[in-house]
Structure formats: structure tokens, C-alpha cells
Design a protein around this motif. Structure first.
Motif, PDB file in Angstrom:
ATOM      1  N   SER A 123       0.851  -1.192   0.000  1.00  0.00           N
ATOM      2  CA  SER A 123       0.000   0.000   0.000  1.00  0.00           C
ATOM      3  C   SER A 123       0.882   1.235   0.000  1.00  0.00           C
ATOM      4  O   SER A 123       2.113   1.149   0.080  1.00  0.00           O
ATOM      5  CB  SER A 123      -0.910   0.019   1.236  1.00  0.00           C
ATOM      6  N   ALA A 124       0.260   2.403  -0.075  1.00  0.00           N
ATOM      7  CA  ALA A 124       0.995   3.664  -0.041  1.00  0.00           C
ATOM      8  C   ALA A 124       1.647   3.882   1.317  1.00  0.00           C
ATOM      9  O   ALA A 124       2.549   4.723   1.452  1.00  0.00           O
ATOM     10  CB  ALA A 124       0.058   4.814  -0.368  1.00  0.00           C
ATOM     11  N   LEU A 125       1.220   3.147   2.334  1.00  0.00           N
ATOM     12  CA  LEU A 125       1.790   3.266   3.683  1.00  0.00           C
ATOM     13  C   LEU A 125       2.947   2.303   3.924  1.00  0.00           C
ATOM     14  O   LEU A 125       3.565   2.350   4.984  1.00  0.00           O
ATOM     15  CB  LEU A 125       0.694   3.021   4.737  1.00  0.00           C
ATOM     16  N   SER A 126       3.239   1.442   2.959  1.00  0.00           N
ATOM     17  CA  SER A 126       4.374   0.527   3.111  1.00  0.00           C
ATOM     18  C   SER A 126       5.667   1.330   3.209  1.00  0.00           C
ATOM     19  O   SER A 126       5.816   2.365   2.551  1.00  0.00           O
ATOM     20  CB  SER A 126       4.449  -0.428   1.916  1.00  0.00           C
ATOM     21  N   PRO A 127       6.627   0.885   4.033  1.00  0.00           N
ATOM     22  CA  PRO A 127       7.862   1.658   4.232  1.00  0.00           C
ATOM     23  C   PRO A 127       8.665   1.890   2.969  1.00  0.00           C
ATOM     24  O   PRO A 127       9.446   2.840   2.891  1.00  0.00           O
ATOM     25  CB  PRO A 127       8.638   0.817   5.253  1.00  0.00           C
ATOM     26  N   TRP A 128       8.482   1.045   1.970  1.00  0.00           N
ATOM     27  CA  TRP A 128       9.240   1.185   0.729  1.00  0.00           C
ATOM     28  C   TRP A 128       8.501   1.982  -0.339  1.00  0.00           C
ATOM     29  O   TRP A 128       9.012   2.215  -1.427  1.00  0.00           O
ATOM     30  CB  TRP A 128       9.552  -0.201   0.146  1.00  0.00           C
ATOM     31  N   ALA A 129       7.255   2.383  -0.063  1.00  0.00           N
ATOM     32  CA  ALA A 129       6.417   2.985  -1.095  1.00  0.00           C
ATOM     33  C   ALA A 129       6.896   4.369  -1.522  1.00  0.00           C
ATOM     34  O   ALA A 129       6.739   4.753  -2.680  1.00  0.00           O
ATOM     35  CB  ALA A 129       4.971   3.065  -0.619  1.00  0.00           C
ATOM     36  N   VAL A 130       7.462   5.127  -0.597  1.00  0.00           N
ATOM     37  CA  VAL A 130       7.895   6.486  -0.893  1.00  0.00           C
ATOM     38  C   VAL A 130       9.321   6.670  -0.388  1.00  0.00           C
ATOM     39  O   VAL A 130       9.648   6.273   0.742  1.00  0.00           O
ATOM     40  CB  VAL A 130       6.978   7.528  -0.220  1.00  0.00           C
ATOM     41  N   SER A 131      10.176   7.233  -1.213  1.00  0.00           N
ATOM     42  CA  SER A 131      11.557   7.508  -0.806  1.00  0.00           C
ATOM     43  C   SER A 131      11.573   8.737   0.091  1.00  0.00           C
ATOM     44  O   SER A 131      11.175   9.834  -0.315  1.00  0.00           O
ATOM     45  CB  SER A 131      12.434   7.748  -2.035  1.00  0.00           C
ATOM     46  N   ARG A 132      12.051   8.550   1.327  1.00  0.00           N
ATOM     47  CA  ARG A 132      12.095   9.664   2.275  1.00  0.00           C
ATOM     48  C   ARG A 132      13.231  10.641   1.980  1.00  0.00           C
ATOM     49  O   ARG A 132      13.161  11.808   2.359  1.00  0.00           O
ATOM     50  CB  ARG A 132      12.261   9.130   3.702  1.00  0.00           C
ATOM     51  N   ASP A 133      14.273  10.160   1.328  1.00  0.00           N
ATOM     52  CA  ASP A 133      15.430  11.021   1.055  1.00  0.00           C
ATOM     53  C   ASP A 133      15.959  10.708  -0.343  1.00  0.00           C
ATOM     54  O   ASP A 133      16.987  10.052  -0.502  1.00  0.00           O
ATOM     55  CB  ASP A 133      16.514  10.790   2.102  1.00  0.00           C
TER      56      ASP A 133
END
Length: 286
Positions: free
Chosen positions: A232-242
Motif C-alpha cells: 500500500s501507499a503506507l508501506s515503508p518502501w512505497a515512498v523515498s524519504r530522502d
């Protein structure tokens, strides 16, 4: 004798028409062929956009290029540039092409412009760096009167590198998929699909992207429902934080030895080869 000949010609004509279906798009005609048992038509490699090249290769997609004549939608081997392990697992190479923004449609025989059926779009997984639209088989759904679509999107650095600059703004792979959804909204009725009943589904990374697409304002009116499997969009890998740190790490692994300034990074990536970027798959596993 003449009546028999005319009847024979008529039978041949009907049979030929049933063996394939031709759909007229703005870019040209596309021809799909019936699955062997006759329950649905297969359209492979239909362009929904064109990948920018050269110094623009990290930017959003361009409109599909027109073609002359009838496009034989038979090529199920098209994939975007990515890392590939040979039979000797110690040897790594690349496969795929840059001009890879195509989708595949599996159209039930009953689907027509006068009898619209629901549409399901399946987004392939592969850690943002590998895979292609033909990784799965969608025969069961197509046999049960659901028009199924899969697509390719740019992978690895070409698809997900983000510097926030004019040359490398980021999220090219996601922009590819927005373009695909817009293509579907515009054209799917011609194949017999209902543009108001488009469900987007995916597994793992594909599920994460499906939800991100549904949450984006750029897809308003293009998605009716979503189905998420193991992501999902909440998965830790879904969005690059940096994303800048990620870009620097990949550059350093490729021999970059400058200051790490955005201008230096941009210049480095614009001059890097497509194959060298594709070989850096592991760095895109957040």
C-alpha cells in the motif's frame, strides 16, 4: 457452382473477421487476435505514450507516435530497460528497450462499444526496478467478461530517480502510469471497456503504486476502485524519504566523485549510460 463458391467465400470472410478485431485509434489502427479457444482477443504492445530520449529521458512521457497502416498487436516481449541475470547467476546484464511504454489488452468477445464491460488494470511488481506488463496471466478474468489491461512503466533510475531539477524532476515511472490511465479513459470504450468502471490492482510494489495513483489529483475521474495485495501507499518502501541521498549513493557506486552538489549530480546522470543505471537495481530497494 457459383452459389457454392459465394457461400464458401462468405464463410471464409466471417471466419477471418472472427479471428481478429481491429480498433481505430487517433494514432492508427491496431489489430488484436483471438485467444486460441476463442473467448477473448489479445492486443499486445499497444503504445500509450512515447518515452523521451537523450537529455530529456528522466522527464515525463510524451504522446504516442502515430503509425502507418495497421499495427499488428502481437509483440508480447516488450519490456523497459532493466537488470537481468543470465543462466550463469554470477553474470548480470541488461535487457529491454527505452521505447517501452506500451500496454496489453485482453478483450472479452462480448465487449463492444454497445456492450461495455468492466475494466481491470494490473500494475506489475518488481521493486521499482524490474518486471514488465506480461508477468501475469489474465485469462480467467478475460473469460469472465472483464477487460484486463497491463502496462509497462520506466524502471530504476529512468523511472524513479528524483533530484527535483528541471532535467530530473522525479517520478517519471508514475507519470508514465498516469499517461496510461488517461489513454484508457480516452480509448477503452473503442475496445468495449467502460471508462467509468476502471479498477486498478497490483501486488507488492504494484499495490503501493496503485494506491498512490488513486490518491493523486492527476488521476481524478480515471479510477473507480482499487485492489491492493501485499502492499500500500503506507508501506515503508512505497515512498523515498530522502531521494537526494539515494541519488548520491547510486552515483558514488557508479564512480561519481564530485561534491554531490545538485548541479554536479544532474550532469553526472545526464551523461550516464542507460545500461549502467539499469545495473544498479539493488539501490532502489528502499
Amino acid at each position: 457452382m457459383l452459389k457454392v463458391l459465394l457461400l464458401f467465400c462468405l464463410v471464409l470472410k466471417v471466419t477471418a473477421e472472427e479471428d481478429f478485431r481491429v480498433v481505430t485509434l487517433d494514432e492508427g489502427d491496431v489489430k488484436g487476435y483471438k485467444y486460441w479457444n476463442g473467448e477473448f482477443y489479445e492486443f499486445y504492445g499497444v503504445p500509450y505514450a512515447s518515452a523521451p530520449r537523450g537529455r530529456d529521458r528522466f522527464k515525463g512521457p510524451l504522446p504516442p507516435k502515430p503509425w502507418k497502416g495497421v499495427l499488428e498487436a502481437k509483440d508480447n516481449t516488450i519490456g523497459c530497460v532493466q537488470q537481468y541475470y543470465t543462466n550463469d547467476e554470477s553474470e548480470v546484464t541488461t535487457v529491454g528497450i527505452e521505447e517501452c511504454l506500451v500496454l496489453n489488452l485482453f478483450v472479452p468477445k462480448v465487449a463492444t462499444e454497445k456492450n461495455l464491460v468492466p475494466v481491470l488494470v494490473y500494475i506489475h511488481s518488481g521493486a521499482f526496478a524490474i518486471g514488465h506488463g506480461n508477468m501475469g496471466k489474465y485469462n480467467y478474468l478475460a473469460k469472465h467478461d472483464v477487460l484486463v489491461i497491463s502496462w509497462n512503466y520506466r524502471l530504476g533510475a529512468l523511472g524513479f530517480l528524483c533530484l527535483g531539477t528541471e532535467e530530473i524532476p522525479g517520478n517519471a515511472g508514475m507519470k508514465d502510469q498516469v499517461a496510461a490511465l488517461r489513454w484508457i479513459n480516452k480509448n477503452i470504450q473503442k475496445f468495449g471497456g467502460d471508462p467509468k468502471k476502471v479498477t486498478v490492482a497490483g501486488f507488492s510494489v504494484g499495490a503501493g503504486m496503485a494506491e498512490l495513483l488513486a490518491l493523486s489529483k492527476s488521476t481524478e475521474g480515471l479510477i473507480d476502485k482499487i485492489i491492493l495485495d501485499s502492499g500500500s501507499a503506507l508501506s515503508p518502501w512505497a515512498v523515498s524519504r530522502d531521494p537526494i541521498r539515494l541519488a548520491k549513493n547510486i552515483a558514488y557506486s557508479l564512480g561519481f566523485n564530485e561534491t554531490g552538489d545538485i548541479k554536479d549530480l544532474t550532469k553526472f546522470y545526464l551523461n550516464a549510460t542507460v545500461d549502467s543505471l539499469a545495473l544498479k537495481k539493488p539501490e532502489f530497494l528502499h
